[in-house]
Design a protein around this motif. Structure first.
Motif, PDB file in Angstrom:
ATOM      1  N   ALA A  99       0.957  -1.157  -0.080  1.00 33.28           N
ATOM      2  CA  ALA A  99       0.023   0.055  -0.083  1.00 33.28           C
ATOM      3  C   ALA A  99       0.714   1.267  -0.066  1.00 33.28           C
ATOM      4  O   ALA A  99       0.455   2.273  -0.463  1.00 33.28           O
ATOM      5  N   CYS A 100       1.971   1.206   0.754  1.00 36.16           N
ATOM      6  CA  CYS A 100       2.930   2.212   0.458  1.00 36.16           C
ATOM      7  C   CYS A 100       3.474   2.430  -0.687  1.00 36.16           C
ATOM      8  O   CYS A 100       3.640   3.611  -1.289  1.00 36.16           O
ATOM      9  N   GLY A 101       3.947   1.474  -1.599  1.00 37.96           N
ATOM     10  CA  GLY A 101       4.242   1.435  -2.664  1.00 37.96           C
ATOM     11  C   GLY A 101       3.283   2.008  -3.847  1.00 37.96           C
ATOM     12  O   GLY A 101       3.568   2.957  -4.568  1.00 37.96           O
ATOM     13  N   ASP A 102       1.923   1.702  -3.611  1.00 34.29           N
ATOM     14  CA  ASP A 102       0.991   2.152  -4.294  1.00 34.29           C
ATOM     15  C   ASP A 102       0.951   3.787  -4.032  1.00 34.29           C
ATOM     16  O   ASP A 102       0.786   4.634  -4.952  1.00 34.29           O
ATOM     17  N   PHE A 103       1.001   4.307  -2.614  1.00 35.09           N
ATOM     18  CA  PHE A 103       0.821   5.771  -2.219  1.00 35.09           C
ATOM     19  C   PHE A 103       2.033   6.513  -3.070  1.00 35.09           C
ATOM     20  O   PHE A 103       2.041   7.119  -3.717  1.00 35.09           O
ATOM     21  N   GLU A 104       3.311   5.651  -3.016  1.00 32.08           N
ATOM     22  CA  GLU A 104       4.285   6.516  -3.646  1.00 32.08           C
ATOM     23  C   GLU A 104       4.385   6.669  -5.097  1.00 32.08           C
ATOM     24  O   GLU A 104       4.567   7.675  -5.608  1.00 32.08           O
ATOM     25  N   THR A 110       4.068  14.635  -7.111  1.00 37.27           N
ATOM     26  CA  THR A 110       3.293  15.806  -6.534  1.00 37.27           C
ATOM     27  C   THR A 110       4.159  16.077  -5.127  1.00 37.27           C
ATOM     28  O   THR A 110       4.413  17.462  -5.024  1.00 37.27           O
ATOM     29  N   VAL A 111       4.371  15.012  -4.315  1.00 34.76           N
ATOM     30  CA  VAL A 111       5.035  15.356  -3.111  1.00 34.76           C
ATOM     31  C   VAL A 111       6.278  16.054  -3.248  1.00 34.76           C
ATOM     32  O   VAL A 111       6.675  17.025  -2.473  1.00 34.76           O
ATOM     33  N   GLN A 245      -4.074  15.890  -6.600  1.00 35.84           N
ATOM     34  CA  GLN A 245      -4.691  17.138  -6.873  1.00 35.84           C
ATOM     35  C   GLN A 245      -5.142  17.701  -5.361  1.00 35.84           C
ATOM     36  O   GLN A 245      -5.021  18.988  -5.120  1.00 35.84           O
ATOM     37  N   SER A 246      -5.878  17.067  -4.830  1.00 34.86           N
ATOM     38  CA  SER A 246      -6.622  17.573  -3.558  1.00 34.86           C
ATOM     39  C   SER A 246      -5.450  17.679  -2.310  1.00 34.86           C
ATOM     40  O   SER A 246      -5.570  18.539  -1.598  1.00 34.86           O
ATOM     41  N   LEU A 247      -4.393  17.026  -2.550  1.00 33.50           N
ATOM     42  CA  LEU A 247      -3.187  17.306  -1.793  1.00 33.50           C
ATOM     43  C   LEU A 247      -2.734  18.598  -1.644  1.00 33.50           C
ATOM     44  O   LEU A 247      -2.595  19.415  -0.893  1.00 33.50           O
ATOM     45  N   LEU A 271      17.002  16.623  -2.119  1.00 33.26           N
ATOM     46  CA  LEU A 271      15.714  16.073  -2.403  1.00 33.26           C
ATOM     47  C   LEU A 271      15.729  15.437  -3.604  1.00 33.26           C
ATOM     48  O   LEU A 271      16.689  15.413  -4.600  1.00 33.26           O
ATOM     49  N   ALA A 272      14.791  14.190  -3.597  1.00 35.94           N
ATOM     50  CA  ALA A 272      14.714  13.644  -5.075  1.00 35.94           C
ATOM     51  C   ALA A 272      14.018  14.302  -5.923  1.00 35.94           C
ATOM     52  O   ALA A 272      13.055  15.198  -5.817  1.00 35.94           O
ATOM     53  N   SER A 273      14.637  14.100  -7.151  1.00 35.10           N
ATOM     54  CA  SER A 273      13.841  14.806  -8.308  1.00 35.10           C
ATOM     55  C   SER A 273      12.393  14.250  -8.526  1.00 35.10           C
ATOM     56  O   SER A 273      12.253  13.230  -8.453  1.00 35.10           O
ATOM     57  N   PRO A 274      11.657  15.348  -8.776  1.00 36.92           N
ATOM     58  CA  PRO A 274      10.178  14.718  -8.843  1.00 36.92           C
ATOM     59  C   PRO A 274       9.723  13.933 -10.112  1.00 36.92           C
ATOM     60  O   PRO A 274       9.011  13.130  -9.979  1.00 36.92           O
ATOM     61  N   ASN A 275      10.766  13.850 -11.037  1.00 45.55           N
ATOM     62  CA  ASN A 275      10.109  13.369 -12.129  1.00 45.55           C
ATOM     63  C   ASN A 275      11.201  11.766 -12.402  1.00 45.55           C
ATOM     64  O   ASN A 275      10.872  10.971 -13.259  1.00 45.55           O
TER      65      ASN A 275
END
Lengths: 279, 142
Positions: A99-104, A110-111, A245-247, A271-275
């Motif tokens: 579930a953490c993998g899915d969240f990530e 976005t995060v 989006q809602s975050l 920081l890790a790169s967003p992309n």
């Protein structure tokens, strides 16, 4: 006369027999008491020895054993982003938790953008309870490796690499530490002999255990547990289902009128790169 | 009968002694005991279970061991029933492990039925503790 005599003899014999029987009964009672005493002693000793053995096996931990740069009470938290960012995301994640993998997968781009903009800082709690549920050592090994990465300022990039390459929950691939070292090669500058020794020697093992015990006592009992400024945000924040989006909307609302955080060069480079690892 | 119950207790005890944190969390997850008592119970119970197993194997004080075994089982059944009634989703931690699980993965009824089965074995031993090849029999020597 002779009758009387034989009566007396018989009663003497009977008396002797009765005494012997009483002696035997007493001895049997004593033996039973002895057995009962021994049994109770065995049980009590077992419990006392057990508590002592388990106490000596439970690792002692002090905040000085934590990776560099950790914060919070006893240094159990890995902070990422600007320390003066107006909002804080608290994230409890287990490296093996699907579930953490899915969240990530859904949220990391976005995060990471929110982090880079100084809108949020993240407090990561790297928990490791899946090893108990599914047997194995992959969660603990990966949590330790994340501690090793944090020690040299590479936590966040390595964190994203691990989740992008997460094995199936029931496959304990990361019980093999060399797999964690291979994945570290994807993070520039992380894979050094010091890092490999840290992973192989389970250097931050006591810290990993302390982070998990802290989670055990927190009352939260599943991962990912995500808090936005202390309020549970996943799978929904109050009544708003959490989406990328809602975050952003929720963070912007919480930050209204507050200055953005400023990243120090060190926190910016951590920081890790967003992309990266977008899938 | 004696040996069967001994195997159950030995298995239950051994499965719990490898990791103290897990043992403590298995107790904590029931949310019955205050934090100060979590460790004494989590650490002590597995060894109490092993001691009961040992006594049952050698057949020493079988009736007392059966009594302790019965008390433990009643406490476990009550604990499982309590978390069930309170709607907490955990693994009973009966044979190691323990802690929170998804609500769909709870197995309270099976766990209680299983423990009730063990309780029947225990009741039999309380009623008929004597058996061949036991220290009780040998020490009484009659």
């Amino acid at each position: 006369m002779s009758q009387k005599n034989s009566d007396g003899k018989r009663s003497a014999r009977e008396r002797m027999q009765e005494e012997r029987a009483a002696d035997e009964a007493r001895a049997r009672r004593l033996r039973k008491l002895g057995i009962a005493g021994a049994v109770v002693a065995v049980l009590v000793v077992a419990v006392v020895v057990g508590i002592l053995v388990m106490n000596s096996k439970s690792t002692s931990y002090s905040a000085s054993q934590a990776p560099a740069g950790t914060t919070g009470s006893n240094n159990l938290v890995v902070p990422v982003g600007a320390v003066n960012a107006p909002s804080t995301l608290t994230i409890y994640e287990d490296p093996r938790c699907p579930a953490c993998g899915d969240f990530e997968k859904s949220f990391h781009t976005t995060v990471n953008q929110l982090l880079g903009a100084g809108k949020v800082q993240i407090h990561y709690h790297v928990v490791s309870f899946i090893d108990r549920h599914d047997q194995g050592s992959g969660s603990k090994n990966a949590a330790n490796a994340l501690g090793c990465a944090q020690n040299t300022g590479h936590f966040h990039a390595y964190h994203d690499v691990l989740y992008a390459n997460q094995p199936d929950e029931t496959v304990d691939a990361w019980s093999d530490k060399s797999k964690l070292i291979t994945l570290a090669k994807q993070v520039p500058g992380l894979d050094t002999p010091t890092f490999e020794a840290c992973v192989n020697n389970n250097t931050f093992g006591p810290w990993v255990t302390a982070v998990e015990t802290d989670f055990d006592k927190s009352g939260y009992n599943s991962t990912p547990t995500i808090l936005l400024n202390g309020t549970a945000a996943y799978p929904s924040y109050k009544n708003t289902p959490l989406t990328p989006q809602s975050l952003v909307t929720l963070v912007d609302a919480a930050n209204k009128g507050k200055p953005l955080g400023t990243l120090t060069p060190a926190s910016a480079s951590a920081l890790a790169s967003p992309n990266a690892h977008a899938s | 009968m004696r040996l069967g119950l001994a195997v159950v207790w030995a298995w239950a005890g051994l499965a719990k002694i490898s990791d103290p944190e897990t043992a403590a969390q298995a107790v904590r997850a029931y949310r019955i005991l205050p934090e100060s008592l979590v460790k004494p119970f989590g650490y002590g119970l597995p060894f109490l279970e092993l001691a009961v197993a040992l006594l049952l194997v050698v057949g020493l004080g079988t009736r007392i061991a059966a009594f302790v075994s019965g008390v433990l089982l009643l406490v476990y059944i009550a604990g499982i029933a309590s978390v069930w009634a309170r709607g907490i989703a955990i693994d009973c931690g009966c044979f190691g492990g323990g802690g929170a699980v998804a609500a769909s993965k709870t197995e309270y009824l099976q766990e209680i039925l299983r423990d009730t089965g063990f309780l029947l074995l225990t009741a039999w031993l309380l009623w008929r503790p004597a058996s061949k090849l036991s220290l009780d029999r040998w020490l009484a020597a009659d």
